[in-house]
Motif scaffolding. Structure first.
Motif, PDB file in Angstrom:
ATOM      1  N   ALA A   1       0.827  -1.207   0.000  1.00  0.00           N
ATOM      2  CA  ALA A   1       0.000   0.000   0.000  1.00  0.00           C
ATOM      3  C   ALA A   1       0.861   1.258   0.000  1.00  0.00           C
ATOM      4  CB  ALA A   1      -0.919  -0.005   1.215  1.00  0.00           C
ATOM      5  N   ILE A   2       0.384   2.269  -0.682  1.00  0.00           N
ATOM      6  CA  ILE A   2       1.101   3.542  -0.726  1.00  0.00           C
ATOM      7  C   ILE A   2       0.905   4.343   0.562  1.00  0.00           C
ATOM      8  CG2 ILE A   2      -0.745   4.856  -1.854  1.00  0.00           C
ATOM      9  CD1 ILE A   2       1.488   6.333  -3.417  1.00  0.00           C
ATOM     10  N   ARG A   3      -0.248   4.229   1.187  1.00  0.00           N
ATOM     11  CA  ARG A   3      -0.591   5.098   2.317  1.00  0.00           C
ATOM     12  C   ARG A   3       0.489   5.161   3.398  1.00  0.00           C
ATOM     13  NH1 ARG A   3      -3.955   8.568   2.726  1.00  0.00           N
ATOM     14  NH2 ARG A   3      -5.395   7.592   1.308  1.00  0.00           N
TER      15      ARG A   3
ATOM     16  N   LEU B   1       8.015   9.538   1.404  1.00  0.00           N
ATOM     17  CA  LEU B   1       8.398   9.660  -0.006  1.00  0.00           C
ATOM     18  C   LEU B   1       8.543  11.121  -0.413  1.00  0.00           C
ATOM     19  CD1 LEU B   1       6.081   7.003  -1.693  1.00  0.00           C
ATOM     20  CD2 LEU B   1       8.477   6.745  -0.999  1.00  0.00           C
ATOM     21  N   ASP B   2       9.601  11.425  -1.162  1.00  0.00           N
ATOM     22  CA  ASP B   2       9.777  12.766  -1.708  1.00  0.00           C
ATOM     23  C   ASP B   2       8.584  13.145  -2.583  1.00  0.00           C
ATOM     24  OD1 ASP B   2      12.302  12.963  -0.506  1.00  0.00           O
ATOM     25  OD2 ASP B   2      13.318  12.155  -2.279  1.00  0.00           O
TER      26      ASP B   2
ATOM     27  N   ASN C   1       2.992  17.355   0.616  1.00  0.00           N
ATOM     28  CA  ASN C   1       2.256  17.776  -0.568  1.00  0.00           C
ATOM     29  C   ASN C   1       0.878  17.114  -0.573  1.00  0.00           C
ATOM     30  OD1 ASN C   1       1.259  18.449  -3.067  1.00  0.00           O
ATOM     31  ND2 ASN C   1       2.918  17.511  -4.231  1.00  0.00           N
ATOM     32  N   PRO C   2      -0.148  17.803  -0.092  1.00  0.00           N
ATOM     33  CA  PRO C   2      -1.479  17.196  -0.047  1.00  0.00           C
ATOM     34  C   PRO C   2      -2.047  16.870  -1.434  1.00  0.00           C
ATOM     35  CG  PRO C   2      -1.600  19.523   0.534  1.00  0.00           C
ATOM     36  CD  PRO C   2      -0.143  19.172   0.403  1.00  0.00           C
ATOM     37  N   ASP C   3      -1.505  17.495  -2.474  1.00  0.00           N
ATOM     38  CA  ASP C   3      -1.975  17.246  -3.840  1.00  0.00           C
ATOM     39  C   ASP C   3      -1.027  16.334  -4.616  1.00  0.00           C
ATOM     40  OD1 ASP C   3      -4.179  18.952  -3.445  1.00  0.00           O
ATOM     41  OD2 ASP C   3      -2.945  20.700  -3.914  1.00  0.00           O
ATOM     42  N   TRP C   4      -0.313  15.465  -3.913  1.00  0.00           N
ATOM     43  CA  TRP C   4       0.698  14.608  -4.536  1.00  0.00           C
ATOM     44  C   TRP C   4       0.120  13.754  -5.667  1.00  0.00           C
ATOM     45  CZ3 TRP C   4      -0.113   9.415  -4.544  1.00  0.00           C
ATOM     46  CH2 TRP C   4      -1.040   8.930  -3.613  1.00  0.00           C
ATOM     47  N   GLY C   5      -1.116  13.332  -5.558  1.00  0.00           N
ATOM     48  CA  GLY C   5      -1.697  12.438  -6.556  1.00  0.00           C
ATOM     49  C   GLY C   5      -1.896  13.075  -7.916  1.00  0.00           C
TER      50      GLY C   5
ATOM     51  N   THR D   1      12.763  10.036  -7.248  1.00  0.00           N
ATOM     52  CA  THR D   1      14.110  10.047  -6.690  1.00  0.00           C
ATOM     53  C   THR D   1      14.584   8.637  -6.364  1.00  0.00           C
ATOM     54  OG1 THR D   1      13.309  10.280  -4.420  1.00  0.00           O
ATOM     55  CG2 THR D   1      13.721  12.331  -5.664  1.00  0.00           C
ATOM     56  N   LYS D   2      15.891   8.489  -6.270  1.00  0.00           N
ATOM     57  CA  LYS D   2      16.470   7.217  -5.838  1.00  0.00           C
ATOM     58  C   LYS D   2      15.951   6.876  -4.443  1.00  0.00           C
ATOM     59  CE  LYS D   2      20.775   4.790  -4.950  1.00  0.00           C
ATOM     60  NZ  LYS D   2      22.234   4.840  -4.976  1.00  0.00           N
TER      61      LYS D   2
END
Length: 146
Positions: A96-98, A104-105, A110-114, A125-126
């Protein structure tokens, strides 16, 4: 050239077909973005859904490395998408991403990352690639004994 890291956004059903056949495909088979990848680059797939009209998933579903410098066109049907050969980590498990959002960079602070995922393929990023890779690896029997 320096190794780069990529995040592809594709439904799980299509990712699994690519893993089984050893290829990467993004953006409905478009060539342009695949040409940016080079041999040894890292690729991780994020699947927002199980299939196009399927259930929400929001998991990283595959991870691997680009095998060579060739971009090739599939010839097995009338639909001829562009692809790259990938050496996938077949021991990796979907995760899961959550739980990774705060580290994660791509998403931290960033609330609008999606929104950036709409591009279908983006460079990450690496650090992010390694964090995701670590989470997708099952602990070995030796790890569980500690």
């Amino acid at each position: 050239m320096a190794i780069r890291y990529w995040l592809g956004v594709v439904q799980r059903e299509n990712v699994l077909r690519g893993v089984a056949q050893g290829f990467a495909q993004t953006n409905h088979g478009a060539r342009g973005l695949l040409e940016r990848m080079q041999e040894a680059d890292g690729l991780v797939y994020y699947s927002p859904r199980t299939q196009v009209d399927g259930d929400p998933l929001k998991h990283f579903t595959a991870i691997g490395r680009i095998v060579d410098s060739d971009v090739y066109q599939a010839t097995d049907s009338d639909y001829r998408p562009w692809r790259r050969r990938v050496d996938y980590d077949h021991a990796a498990v979907a995760t899961a991403i959550r739980p990774l959002l705060p580290v994660l960079d791509l998403s931290r602070g960033n609330p609008d990352w999606g929104y950036q995922l709409r591009r279908g393929l983006l460079e990450i990023t690496k650090h992010d690639f390694e964090e995701i890779r670590q989470q997708m690896r099952r602990p070995s029997a030796d790890d569980r004994r500690r």
